[in-house]
Scaffold this active site. Sequence first.
Site, PDB file in Angstrom:
ATOM      1  CG  HIS A 205     -11.525 -43.117  36.419  1.00 46.39           C
ATOM      2  ND1 HIS A 205     -10.977 -44.373  36.374  1.00 46.39           N
ATOM      3  CD2 HIS A 205     -12.579 -43.190  37.263  1.00 46.39           C
ATOM      4  CE1 HIS A 205     -11.661 -45.160  37.183  1.00 46.39           C
ATOM      5  NE2 HIS A 205     -12.628 -44.479  37.739  1.00 46.39           N
ATOM      6  CD  GLU A 447     -16.874 -50.316  42.329  1.00 48.44           C
ATOM      7  OE1 GLU A 447     -16.966 -49.629  41.305  1.00 48.44           O
ATOM      8  OE2 GLU A 447     -16.191 -49.969  43.305  1.00 48.44           O
ATOM      9  CG  ASP A 471     -15.019 -50.589  38.274  1.00 51.04           C
ATOM     10  OD1 ASP A 471     -14.214 -50.856  37.359  1.00 51.04           O
ATOM     11  OD2 ASP A 471     -14.837 -49.656  39.078  1.00 51.04           O
ATOM     12  CB  CYS A 518     -23.121 -43.813  41.759  1.00 46.98           C
ATOM     13  SG  CYS A 518     -21.988 -45.110  42.256  1.00 46.98           S
TER      14      CYS A 518
HETATM   15  C1  PEP Z   1     -18.419 -47.374  38.788  1.00 48.28           C
HETATM   16  O1  PEP Z   1     -17.562 -48.260  38.738  1.00 48.28           O
HETATM   17  O2  PEP Z   1     -19.524 -47.465  38.231  1.00 48.28           O
HETATM   18  C2  PEP Z   1     -18.163 -46.133  39.509  1.00 48.28           C
HETATM   19  C3  PEP Z   1     -19.109 -45.236  39.690  1.00 48.28           C
HETATM   20  O3  PEP Z   1     -16.907 -45.925  39.954  1.00 48.28           O
HETATM   21  P1  PEP Z   1     -15.683 -45.454  39.039  1.00 48.28           P
HETATM   22  O4  PEP Z   1     -16.211 -45.145  37.674  1.00 48.28           O
HETATM   23  O5  PEP Z   1     -15.089 -44.283  39.726  1.00 48.28           O
HETATM   24  O6  PEP Z   1     -14.814 -46.658  39.061  1.00 48.28           O
HETATM   25 MG    MG Z   2     -15.871 -48.232  40.085  1.00 48.49          MG
END
Ligand code: PEP
Ligand code: MG
Length: 595
Positions: A205, A447, A471, A518
């Site tokens: 992150h 995900e 994910d 996303c």
């Molecule tokens: C993902 O898992 O692709 C996502 C957009 O969420 P994060 O990266 O915040 O887990």
């Molecule tokens: Mg995610």
Amino acid sequence: MRGKRARASCSGHSWGGIFIKGIGVSSGIAIGRAFVDWKEHVEIEKEYVDDVEMELDRLNAAVEVAGQEIQDLYKDVASRLGRDEVEMFACHGMMIADPEFIGQIKGRIITESVNAEWAVRSVADKFIHVFEDMDDDYLKSKADDVKDVSARICRLLLHIEGGDMTALQEKSIVVARNFTASEIVQIDRDRVLGFVSQEGTLASHSIIMARNWGVPAVVDVSNILDVVETGDMMIVDGMDGVIILNPDEEIIELYRNKQACLAKFNEKLTDMKMKNTVTKDGIPLKIYANGDNIRDLRSAMEKGISGIGLFRTERLYMDRDRLPTESEQLGVYKKAVLDAGGKTVIFRTLDIGCDKVPGYLNVPDEENPALGYRAIRLSLSRADIFRIQIRALLRASAFGKAKIMFPMISGVEELRLAKGLIDDVKNDLKKEGIPFNPNIEIGVMIEVPSAAIISDLIAREVDFMSIGTNDLIQYTLAVDRMNRNLSHLFSPFHPGVLRLVKTVIDNGREKGVKVSICGEMAGDPLLIPVLVGMGLERFSMNADSILRARWIIAQVERSEMRDVVEQILSLSSVSEVRRFCEERFSSFRQCIPEN
Ligand code: PEP
Ligand code: MG
């Protein structure tokens, strides 16, 4: 004690500088001076002193300056990020004024006749152990505050130049072992030219945040901390994943040219700013932005997007040492929908756990945190926390086009429970006469592979689905997205991942439910054409990738990309798919200007 480590030799070759390969995680080229997280360079040893008074004077002076620094930081970070986000510094201020803490350090200098740094370190270690052993997570997190404050005093005692990362004075390339999400939040983005870390992975992150800033970044750079010092000249090539330490003039010139070339290309991309997103064969698509704060949102809006496709709300929970109140949350959500000026803002409900755990929440240590108590699981088991967030989100929906999205849904049971809670909260608000949008759209992140596989069933119960490929890749390939030893296996080019993504897009289309992506894959220049060919109509990505994505989309024809998808889906390995995409779409990746 007081020196920096000797320079170690480096595995890279040294033509015109020291070249070290890492993983490029945010493209662009940075040329500048390194700012090394000073903690990497200090080893404190115990020394016996003759003049105890002098040690006490040194300590007092360092404590005074540290107190001033903390105060300045408090003001600075409060003015940039809002007062609520800087409670940590208030806590540091209290700690440095705490007679118990400082008194014990002085006591140790006096009774043991030791140097001040050693006294600070040894007393701090004692406090750290006490806090770390506590059951309460909030108290446990105090260990980090002790580490921070004691490190600050030691830095001043040792006259180490540079200071901490929150107080960067000049534009620099920041080098550290690793960046935590909370560290990145504190850094002033206007003073960062690039990020380099010895550890770290593509999908962590903290790195996603760096990419959001549009700052070149390279992670997993072996031994970098053994060879770099603050002030060293450095080049970061975020596209090729290379850093060059102490480059000679010839190399600097070469990279300045590359940088200029990229700048020219980026300038060309500004033409795409307010253009519609349309394929070459005239099919209109939508690009949304990902973000976790109002500033990201505003800068993305300037690029002419369709809205915010992923507003990560967990930052609100990470930036303080307690839960955000309903009105604090409402303040942020309302601002976001108002700033979006009638465009969609999809708020993802709390997605904490794993690499995002605020210390004050009682999240138990787990053997497999990525498979454990996180995201919707945590929200459903902590209805007290979840209800407050849902209330704030529903209330914000009265001011604009807010939508709610649940993370890490694995099946319809969780979805129904979460929707049930929303209905409950709606009833409460109705009774209380508080306005909200009763028809607010509800969606899910896809995900978890099970959710992707049954996305036809999930689609019946939601208004939209958004594929979280970060994910989805992790869980489909059983590759921990945080594990640097497995980075080479974490790939959106895996045929299994591509098939799952296509399944969700197909199911969404069949059921008449909007589908977006996303995850980071949505902004990957080699995969955007493939996603167009799969029929994806909504892309949500970091602000930095938006213009390039629009430019790529304008150059591809959906009809042609459909054939490309067919060919790709017949390939059997990651390397085959990657090679195919590289051969076919390399000009999209390298962004070479035409002239
Ligand atoms: C993902 O898992 O692709 C996502 C957009 O969420 P994060 O990266 O915040 O887990
Ligand atoms: Mg995610």
